[in-house]
Enzyme design. Structure first.
Site, mmCIF file in Angstrom:
data_model
loop_
_atom_site.group_PDB
_atom_site.id
_atom_site.type_symbol
_atom_site.label_atom_id
_atom_site.label_comp_id
_atom_site.label_asym_id
_atom_site.label_seq_id
_atom_site.Cartn_x
_atom_site.Cartn_y
_atom_site.Cartn_z
ATOM 1 N N HIS A 1 0.811 -1.214 0.000
ATOM 2 C CA HIS A 1 0.000 0.000 0.000
ATOM 3 C C HIS A 1 0.851 1.274 0.000
ATOM 4 O O HIS A 1 2.050 1.201 -0.240
ATOM 5 C CB HIS A 1 -1.048 -0.071 1.108
ATOM 6 C CG HIS A 1 -1.847 -1.343 0.954
ATOM 7 N ND1 HIS A 1 -2.871 -1.473 0.060
ATOM 8 C CD2 HIS A 1 -1.685 -2.583 1.513
ATOM 9 C CE1 HIS A 1 -3.327 -2.729 0.095
ATOM 10 N NE2 HIS A 1 -2.630 -3.425 0.961
ATOM 11 N N GLU B 1 -2.668 -1.120 7.842
ATOM 12 C CA GLU B 1 -1.815 -2.094 7.153
ATOM 13 C C GLU B 1 -0.548 -1.451 6.598
ATOM 14 O O GLU B 1 0.537 -2.019 6.709
ATOM 15 C CB GLU B 1 -2.617 -2.761 6.029
ATOM 16 C CG GLU B 1 -1.822 -3.784 5.247
ATOM 17 C CD GLU B 1 -2.602 -4.394 4.096
ATOM 18 O OE1 GLU B 1 -3.795 -4.049 3.926
ATOM 19 O OE2 GLU B 1 -2.007 -5.205 3.360
ATOM 20 N N HIS C 1 2.189 -7.787 3.438
ATOM 21 C CA HIS C 1 0.836 -7.259 3.658
ATOM 22 C C HIS C 1 0.249 -7.810 4.946
ATOM 23 O O HIS C 1 0.789 -8.735 5.553
ATOM 24 C CB HIS C 1 -0.087 -7.670 2.506
ATOM 25 C CG HIS C 1 0.161 -6.918 1.235
ATOM 26 N ND1 HIS C 1 -0.724 -5.997 0.734
ATOM 27 C CD2 HIS C 1 1.206 -6.948 0.373
ATOM 28 C CE1 HIS C 1 -0.233 -5.487 -0.392
ATOM 29 N NE2 HIS C 1 0.941 -6.050 -0.630
ATOM 30 N N GLU D 1 1.032 -12.584 3.410
ATOM 31 C CA GLU D 1 -0.087 -12.053 4.211
ATOM 32 C C GLU D 1 0.186 -12.501 5.638
ATOM 33 O O GLU D 1 -0.082 -13.637 6.032
ATOM 34 C CB GLU D 1 -1.428 -12.612 3.717
ATOM 35 C CG GLU D 1 -1.817 -12.170 2.311
ATOM 36 C CD GLU D 1 -2.455 -10.785 2.261
ATOM 37 O OE1 GLU D 1 -2.384 -10.039 3.261
ATOM 38 O OE2 GLU D 1 -3.023 -10.447 1.203
HETATM 39 ZN ZN LIG Z 1 -2.604 -5.412 1.474
#
Ligand SMILES: [Zn+2]
Length: 189
Positions: free
Chosen positions: A9, A28, A83, A152
């Protein structure tokens, strides 16, 4: 070894903070950057060349530095995007995304994912292993020219996982860094 680290991001969340936990007021983009900086420090200590870039321009679709182009032009040996996941607040655990479940990206993903699950289950024995998944549509996995994974780490919208993400960033980072060096040792025999 040249390692390209891509915290997910936009820098400072502008315009895209990624997923957000409203109760703890954590985003995040900030957690991914913090873990990414720690991974960078571990890998520099291990003798790697490291480039870290956070940008919401993944492959030329918006303003700012282009992640895929930057990794390819630099000639990275390994690409790691970091992430946090989010779903409906009930789901927990780590998953590692690769373009396809064969080849160098999958091997890299296996090493990183194994370290991540080992490390987090030492901290919390109930931390779920969601496995390695193929995501051929993700451009950072599809258009990068070196083994590439997207980690993740945990679910930022879950009450338990968010505390791991807030309080155990060092451990997430050390696990990711160890996975990268495990991979490098493996492919260099
Ligand atoms: Zn993400």
């Amino acid at each position: 070894m040249k390692v390209f680290i891509n915290p997910g991001h936009a820098p400072n969340g502008n315009p895209d903070p990624g997923a957000v936990n409203d109760f703890y007021r954590v985003r995040e983009c900030d957690i991914a950057l913090s873990i990414g900086e720690m991974v960078k420090n571990y890998l520099i200590k291990a003798g790697c060349g490291v480039k870290l870039l956070q940008s919401n321009n993944l492959a030329g679709e918006s303003a700012g530095e282009n992640i895929v182009k930057s990794a390819n032009d630099w000639g990275a040996d390994v690409f790691v995007s970091i992430h946090c996941n989010a779903y409906d607040k009930s789901v927990r655990g780590a998953e590692t995304l690769v373009y396809d479940k064969v080849g160098g990206s999958y091997t890299l993903g296996k090493y990183i994912h194994a370290q991540l699950i080992d490390t987090m289950q030492d901290i919390d024995g109930t931390f779920p292993n969601r496995g390695i998944k193929s995501r051929p549509a993700l451009c950072v996995l599809r258009r990068t020219q070196m083994p590439a994974v997207l980690v993740e780490t945990a679910f930022i919208d879950n009450d338990i996982d968010v505390l791991l993400l807030m309080n155990h960033q060092e451990e997430f980072a050390a696990a990711i860094a160890r996975g990268v060096t495990d991979y490098w040792i493996d492919i260099n025999g």
